[in-house]
Design an enzyme around this catalytic site. Structure first.
Site, short mmCIF file in Angstrom:
data_model
loop_
_atom_site.label_atom_id
_atom_site.label_comp_id
_atom_site.label_asym_id
_atom_site.label_seq_id
_atom_site.Cartn_x
_atom_site.Cartn_y
_atom_site.Cartn_z
N GLY A 1 -12.80 -19.18 -49.00
CA GLY A 1 -12.75 -18.00 -48.15
C GLY A 1 -11.34 -17.49 -47.99
O GLY A 1 -10.51 -17.57 -48.91
N SER A 2 -11.01 -17.03 -46.81
CA SER A 2 -9.74 -16.33 -46.60
C SER A 2 -8.50 -17.21 -46.66
O SER A 2 -7.39 -16.68 -46.72
CB SER A 2 -9.78 -15.59 -45.26
OG SER A 2 -10.73 -14.55 -45.30
#
Length: 680
Positions: free
Chosen positions: A420-421
């Site tokens: 993810g981020s």
């Protein structure tokens, strides 16, 4: 004249015929010894016995092949080489018709599981006369000697005894000398049947307390029916097992101490340290020739198996020759055991315990590192089993409360997750290095969703900060703007992003003391702009194990260098990746990560962190979907990476599964702050 010529021709033919017949009967004795040695080297014991004289075969009363196979099998004889010096009968003026015996000195070399064995022996050839097709023919046979079987044997009834002495298994320590796996003591719980008032009731209580099969308990308790005063062991337990007090309340139950392996930190270090157990038949076969016995123990999981060779040591062995009356004739081999190595890890047991306690009641993993040195200070995976229970083969109560007990065995710090981020700083670093990302440039982004063009169909990149329209690099990192980093990935391009992924260590397992899965950027290359865009913010098909991800973050406080991640205290401090990015790029990304924690708009901002550390960090929430069109799955992973940018001595990476109903990555931020606060 013609008659005379005919007579001469007849004489020549007759002499030639007689000479030919004589050559046929003239046997080279060394053919016999060569055949015997060939059979010996090939361990063809039947052919060896066929080469022996009849008198030799009458001297022993055991099965020749059976005894050879037994002794050579026990010794693990893998190869045999026998050499002798040939005799030139003509040069030595030896008339084979005039002699009945020939003696040869032979050198025997054997490769065995005990090492190389070399010795000298004597091979004697005996000439016998056999009748073949009504003619007497000289035949050479071998005179048997026990040393042909093995060194030191002098008489046919001599016996070989092999005894082994187990080495002490090495101890595993933390960086401060705390024992993580050690040879100590355990309890052996069992019954003295004659002291039981009610056998059935006592065994029932025993089985219920330890959650054991009652029939198995009763069978073991009644193991010596003719000697009810004997102690019958049933189950081993850790000295710290609280159930021992309950067992001692059962009349007739005894707890004896015996040597065993102790795991003082149980479940807290379970996935890293692992445990040992009895060797299985399959493992014994796989490790044939490595001096394992049916009663040996072997590493089963964790460092206990990763470091099996170092921890195990080398068994001592004594090979003794006894005569028929049991007297020692000779000690052929005497090797003392070589005890296993002690191993010191870089981990800190106190930090590990704190991390495990912080992550309790969650499924996830945590990595604590010193970003300046690369030392791994804690490596946790939850949920976990108890190494003591696994070693002692006791049922684990934790398994009763979960649907799939195999989840206790999953090493989450080892497996690869969608980042993810928390992947965004790597996209940023690559863009800054290639010049496709300008940190001072402001990009106008409208709305919550975005697509590059109509070729994307119904697919759009979604962000959470839809109210922010003017986005620069710092703002994008603070708000974790997916659209911004999707656009940066498109600007960077497939070729450059894949090249940087390779530089970051994707595609092959990272060098580390514990085996790790490799990080992967995609399953089979970036095949579309949609996948390229998703990859830029850590979705798509990106997979990373937490240790690798944590290691990459160290470049932001090391001027673009990445120290080699270290698990063992004796590993030298060195760089894994030197000058991977420029000092300027590292500083630019670090400042954006500081903003994530310290600016009010940052996704990791908290009014009160609960500690005094100065942190830079990045949050991440990874949506686990089977495909880009999968709208049904809502399972999420929560990430948080935090590092002290002032002291540069602490980096914490935590991933937690199923955070969709816990507050997403914000839940993980609070866990990490709680952990750091508890350290103070």
């Amino acid at each position: 004249m013609r008659k005379r010529l005919s007579f001469i021709f007849y004489v020549i033919i007759t002499v030639a015929f007689v000479a030919a017949c004589s050559d046929e009967k003239q046997v080279n004795p060394e053919d016999t010894i060569n055949d015997y040695i060939t059979a010996w080297e090939n361990q063809n014991y039947e052919a060896m016995e066929d080469a022996l004289s009849e008198d030799s075969q009458d001297e022993y009363d055991w099965e020749f092949r059976e005894r050879f196979e037994k002794i050579h099998g026990d010794l693990g004889i893998e190869a045999i080489d026998v050499h002798f010096e040939s005799i030139n009968f003509e040069e030595e003026e030896i008339d084979l018709d005039e002699i009945d015996t020939l003696n040869y000195d032979a050198n025997v070399q054997m490769k065995s599981r005990l090492g190389d064995i070399s010795y000298s022996t004597n091979i004697t050839l005996l000439k016998t006369v056999q009748t073949i097709e009504d003619e007497e023919v000289d035949v050479w046979k071998i005179e048997w000697h026990p040393s042909h079987l093995f060194i030191g044997l002098q008489e046919n009834n001599d016996q070989i005894h092999i005894s082994t002495e187990s080495p002490e298994r090495g101890t595993i320590y933390d960086r401060n000398g705390q024992e993580l796996a050690v040879n100590g003591e355990i309890y052996e719980a069992g019954f003295v049947p004659e002291r039981l008032d009610d056998f059935d009731e006592a065994t029932k209580m025993f089985a219920e307390i330890l959650n054991l099969n009652i029939d198995t308990v009763r069978d073991l308790a009644d193991n010596y029916p003719d000697n009810p005063d004997w102690f019958a062991p049933v189950q081993q337990l850790s000295l710290t097992d609280p159930r021992t007090e309950q067992l001692l309340e059962i009349p007739g139950v005894l707890l004896n101490r015996k040597e065993g392996r102790e795991y003082p930190y149980g479940e807290e270090f379970a996935h890293l340290i692992g445990y040992i157990g009895p060797i299985t038949a399959e493992e014994l076969e796989e490790r044939e020739g490595e001096q394992y016995e049916t009663h040996s123990v072997i590493g089963k999981r964790g460092l206990e198996i990763v470091l099996e060779e170092q921890l195990r040591g080398k068994p001592g062995v004594t090979v003794t020759v006894f005569d028929n009356e049991g007297n020692t004739r000779d000690i052929i081999i005497k090797e003392d055991p070589v005890h296993g190595e002690d191993i010191t890890l870089t981990v800190d047991a106190h930090l590990q315990r704190q991390l495990a306690e912080t992550l309790s009641n969650n499924a996830g993993a945590g990595v604590v590192m010193n970003p300046s040195t690369g030392e791994v200070l804690a490596l946790a995976s939850l949920p976990a089993y108890d190494s003591n229970l696994r070693y002692l083969r006791l049922p684990d109560p934790r398994a009763e409360d979960i649907d799939d007990s195999n989840t206790l065995l999953t090493r989450r710090f080892q497996q690869a997750y969608s980042p993810g981020s928390v992947f965004k700083p790597f996209t940023a670093a690559a863009g800054l290095e290639e010049g496709t990302l300008d940190p001072g440039e402001t990009i106008h982004i409208d709305g919550k969703q975005w697509q590059a063009d109509e070729s994307w169909g119904n697919y759009r990149v979604t962000r959470v900060n839809e109210h922010v329209n003017e986005v620069n690099f710092k703002t994008a990192m603070e708000y974790s703007d997916n659209i911004y980093f999707a656009q940066q990935a498109l600007a960077l391009g497939v070729e450059q992003l894949e090249a940087w992924a390779e530089r970051f260590g994707f595609g092959k397992p990272m060098p580390f003391g514990f085996p790790m899965y490799a990080s992967t950027l995609t399953n089979d290359g970036i095949t579309s702009d949609v996948l390229l865009a998703d990859t830029g913010y850590g979705q798509g098909q990106v997979q990373m194990p937490p240790v690798h991800l944590a290691s990459l973050y160290t470049m932001f406080v090391n001027d673009g260098n990445i120290p080699q991640p270290r698990l063992f205290d004796d590993e030298s401090e060195e760089m894994w990746k030197e000058n991977l990015i420029s000092e300027e790029t590292a500083t630019t990304v670090l400042n954006s990560l500081i903003a994530v924690v310290e600016d009010r708009n940052g996704t990791a901002f908290r009014e009160n962190l609960g500690h005094t550390r100065n942190l830079a960090g990045k949050t991440g929430t990874a949506e686990l979907k089977q495909s880009q069109d999968d709208d049904d799955s809502n399972e999420e992973l929560g990430w948080y990476v935090a590092l002290d940018y002032e002291e540069e001595d602490l980096l914490v990476t935590v991933v937690v599964e199923n955070v969709e109903n816990k507050g997403g990555s914000g839940y993980v931020v609070d866990l990490v702050n709680e952990f750091i606060g508890n350290l103070e």
